[in-house]
Design an enzyme around this catalytic site. Sequence first.
Site, PDB file in Angstrom:
ATOM      1  N   GLY A   1      -9.496 -15.405 -13.129  1.00  0.00           N
ATOM      2  CA  GLY A   1      -8.784 -14.141 -13.157  1.00  0.00           C
ATOM      3  C   GLY A   1      -8.110 -13.902 -14.487  1.00  0.00           C
ATOM      4  O   GLY A   1      -8.482 -14.480 -15.522  1.00  0.00           O
ATOM      5  N   HIS A   2      -7.090 -13.079 -14.468  1.00  0.00           N
ATOM      6  CA  HIS A   2      -6.408 -12.669 -15.697  1.00  0.00           C
ATOM      7  C   HIS A   2      -4.925 -12.501 -15.408  1.00  0.00           C
ATOM      8  O   HIS A   2      -4.543 -11.993 -14.340  1.00  0.00           O
ATOM      9  CB  HIS A   2      -6.998 -11.348 -16.208  1.00  0.00           C
ATOM     10  CG  HIS A   2      -6.321 -10.837 -17.442  1.00  0.00           C
ATOM     11  ND1 HIS A   2      -6.551 -11.355 -18.685  1.00  0.00           N
ATOM     12  CD2 HIS A   2      -5.389  -9.856 -17.604  1.00  0.00           C
ATOM     13  CE1 HIS A   2      -5.810 -10.718 -19.580  1.00  0.00           C
ATOM     14  NE2 HIS A   2      -5.101  -9.808 -18.945  1.00  0.00           N
TER      15      HIS A   2
ATOM     16  N   ASP B   1      -8.615  -4.685  -5.038  1.00  0.00           N
ATOM     17  CA  ASP B   1      -7.326  -4.179  -4.562  1.00  0.00           C
ATOM     18  C   ASP B   1      -6.227  -4.779  -5.423  1.00  0.00           C
ATOM     19  O   ASP B   1      -6.298  -5.959  -5.789  1.00  0.00           O
ATOM     20  CB  ASP B   1      -7.080  -4.565  -3.097  1.00  0.00           C
ATOM     21  CG  ASP B   1      -7.420  -3.448  -2.134  1.00  0.00           C
ATOM     22  OD1 ASP B   1      -6.794  -2.383  -2.227  1.00  0.00           O
ATOM     23  OD2 ASP B   1      -8.328  -3.640  -1.300  1.00  0.00           O
TER      24      ASP B   1
ATOM     25  N   LYS C   1       0.588   3.344  -3.563  1.00  0.00           N
ATOM     26  CA  LYS C   1      -0.655   3.841  -4.147  1.00  0.00           C
ATOM     27  C   LYS C   1      -0.615   5.353  -4.325  1.00  0.00           C
ATOM     28  O   LYS C   1       0.277   6.043  -3.809  1.00  0.00           O
ATOM     29  CB  LYS C   1      -1.849   3.422  -3.289  1.00  0.00           C
ATOM     30  CG  LYS C   1      -1.923   4.074  -1.928  1.00  0.00           C
ATOM     31  CD  LYS C   1      -2.980   3.403  -1.064  1.00  0.00           C
ATOM     32  CE  LYS C   1      -4.368   3.495  -1.661  1.00  0.00           C
ATOM     33  NZ  LYS C   1      -5.385   2.848  -0.809  1.00  0.00           N
TER      34      LYS C   1
ATOM     35  N   ASP D   1     -11.189  -0.402   7.471  1.00  0.00           N
ATOM     36  CA  ASP D   1      -9.908  -1.087   7.630  1.00  0.00           C
ATOM     37  C   ASP D   1      -8.781  -0.078   7.426  1.00  0.00           C
ATOM     38  O   ASP D   1      -8.924   0.916   6.716  1.00  0.00           O
ATOM     39  CB  ASP D   1      -9.776  -2.277   6.672  1.00  0.00           C
ATOM     40  CG  ASP D   1      -9.865  -1.885   5.203  1.00  0.00           C
ATOM     41  OD1 ASP D   1     -10.487  -0.840   4.891  1.00  0.00           O
ATOM     42  OD2 ASP D   1      -9.332  -2.616   4.363  1.00  0.00           O
TER      43      ASP D   1
ATOM     44  N   CYS E   1       0.812  -1.211   0.000  1.00  0.00           N
ATOM     45  CA  CYS E   1       0.000   0.000   0.000  1.00  0.00           C
ATOM     46  C   CYS E   1       0.845   1.260   0.000  1.00  0.00           C
ATOM     47  O   CYS E   1       0.312   2.367  -0.101  1.00  0.00           O
ATOM     48  CB  CYS E   1      -0.946  -0.004   1.204  1.00  0.00           C
ATOM     49  SG  CYS E   1      -2.562  -0.680   0.786  1.00  0.00           S
TER      50      CYS E   1
ATOM     51  N   ASP F   1     -16.851   4.674   0.067  1.00  0.00           N
ATOM     52  CA  ASP F   1     -16.901   3.644   1.095  1.00  0.00           C
ATOM     53  C   ASP F   1     -15.807   2.610   0.844  1.00  0.00           C
ATOM     54  O   ASP F   1     -15.125   2.623  -0.183  1.00  0.00           O
ATOM     55  CB  ASP F   1     -18.270   2.968   1.121  1.00  0.00           C
ATOM     56  CG  ASP F   1     -19.045   3.327   2.394  1.00  0.00           C
ATOM     57  OD1 ASP F   1     -18.397   3.434   3.442  1.00  0.00           O
ATOM     58  OD2 ASP F   1     -20.279   3.496   2.314  1.00  0.00           O
ATOM     59  N   ASP F   2     -15.668   1.669   1.796  1.00  0.00           N
ATOM     60  CA  ASP F   2     -14.653   0.638   1.633  1.00  0.00           C
ATOM     61  C   ASP F   2     -14.943  -0.256   0.432  1.00  0.00           C
ATOM     62  O   ASP F   2     -14.027  -0.795  -0.181  1.00  0.00           O
ATOM     63  CB  ASP F   2     -14.574  -0.219   2.902  1.00  0.00           C
ATOM     64  CG  ASP F   2     -13.929   0.543   4.048  1.00  0.00           C
ATOM     65  OD1 ASP F   2     -12.805   1.021   3.864  1.00  0.00           O
ATOM     66  OD2 ASP F   2     -14.559   0.668   5.106  1.00  0.00           O
TER      67      ASP F   2
END
Length: 721
Positions: free
Chosen positions: A519-520, A446, A402, A604, A399, A429-430
Amino acid sequence: MHAAPTLPLTRDIVLIGGGHSHALVLRMWGMKPLPGVRLTVINPLPTAAYSGMLPGHVAGHYARSELQLDLVKLARHAGARLVLGRATGIDRARKLIEIPGRAPIAYDVASIDIGITAEMPQLPGFLDHVTPAKPLDAFADAWEAFASAPPENPRVAVVGGGVAGVELALACAHRLPQANVTVYEAAPEALRALGTGARNAMLRHCARLGVMIETGAALTGAEAGRLLLEGGRVAEADFVIGTGATKPADWLAQTGLDLTDGFVTVGPTLQSSDPSIFAAGDIAHLSHAPRPKAGVYAVREAKPLFANLRAAVTGRSMQHYQPQRDYLKLISVGGKHAVADKWGLPLDGKWLWRWKNRIDLKFMEKVHDLPAMPMPALPAERAQGIEEVLGTKPMCGGCGAKLGGLALRDALADLPAPARADVLSGPGDDAAVLSCGTQTQVFTTDQLRAFSEDPWMLGRIVALHAMSDAWAMGAAPQAALAQVTLPRQSEELGARALREMLGAASEAFREAGCDLVGGHTSMGAELTLGFTVTGLTERPLGQDGARPGEALILTKPLGTGVILAAEMAKHAPGDAVAGALASMSQSSAAASAILAPVASAMTDITGFGLAGHLLGLCEASHVSAELDLAAIPMLEGAEALAAAGEHSTLLPQNIANCAGRMTAPPGPRTDLLNDPQTSGGLLATVPQAQAEDLLAALTAAGYRAARIGVIAEGPAFLRAH
């Protein structure tokens, strides 16, 4: 002219164990990396003790930190991944190294340097009542616990009258002058490996310090507080040290490698009977030139091992290692005094200890003072502003990588409000909240820049981090999709990394009752991993319900950002990094289940830090908050690193994001309020009357939770004191 492309990875070299040979290989690899190789080191602990300074530590001359080889720093220096685990087997047919609790690790070339143990498990009671001198870390911990609070008139017994046993006995007697120290040797004579001059000198020092030596005293077993000796004799002891055996790991017998008395048999190139597996240090038996187990050989094997590991994956010719026939033994004798053994000379004096000390410190300096690798030079002609964006340190992972809060708010300001009736929340919001029949679905994503070279560890932590937004809203994670960018590498190495990442992530999702359904993948400049997660809840918990007077509860300590940033700079102690990884690897599922039914608001703590996320909650609820700085839990090492000036690259933006909206005294704890967290804890507002019961439940569930403050009347503002 375009920048030179990053060369693809094509081979895996795995170092099993963090012994002296491998520690030096890591140092040399950092100075001369081999393009195309992914290097891995596996060790149970983030540090390894240096054997040469252990007697000095026992005697009290060195602090524990002074004899630790920091494998975290060495791995970062080498560009290697460090896997904290204990190897328990090698599947040579599939070329996999087995480690309990995680996916096996594939190798093309492997090397074993796992040391040995002084255990004698065949003797009744040995494992329960005797502390073997090896492994060194466990012994050092046990000795320190005993020596720091010994009983009255302590009795120390040393099993084994060789050089190592008598040297440790003298160190114990120096550290605890009031102790009764006795060496028990099975043979008719102790110190048989020494020449006459050195042996006589050692015996004189034993007499000087009152160390008794009993020969013909074979150990037959051990019980609480006493040793059982051959002939039915019993010896009382409060602390028993085992030095009389050298035992290799049991799992080596299952590998199919040629062994000599359990040790891996190697030839002049340090290759075993399997050419793709090398061995060095105490675990290796030199078939062409057998030698006793001694650190000097492990240190000198490092250079040929380094050269031959490279040769094994480049196809070049290998070097032969021929150990010296004998070496100068410098043996400490309790105080800052040493005896030397070579050619039978009676060398004895303080000057020998000073010489030994210089040799030991030089070795530790070599593995501690790792040269900084220079940043690539910027082009002579470049656009303005590049230096400001790059800053003075590499960009953090997790993180810490970011976009800052101010820039993000500005970018999102023009997004339109949701137009669909079943989309119940917009940006802020989260997670997005969607109407889904009789239930409510939360929808979040995320993606993180890699902060660890270990795909398995990365997979678990990023999965937990991605589910954290759902848990913050009281939702149960439902399904997940992965987004993976792999650095350029061979198909086989890419598949290995992806298998480890998604295997660990799938395990984390399954623990939470969530399915990873696809997924990718893509290839890119560096490794990034992300997940999109859906969750279900009957009552989504937002950030807008906090009420004045409620208690603030935080479920995890702060400090992952500063520790990860310091680790990138090779400044973070290995134990601190291991602690941060353990904290990030802890799921917040149980914490959410405990808090969500009671909390009026929850979020969080991730990239914007505790201060930024708490201010977001205050804005949504039109309240302010009071924080008790002393009550906020911190990860071990985080505050010291912050005080030393270490910080994440995102810290300045986080501070700017809170400017004018908070007051706090200057200092490292205040800086950590803005520290970006990866897989951080939950922050909940709860009624004061229920706070203690909730804290007790969180503690019982394994969280380092704390009541850190209180909600106050608005407007949105944060006061820390």
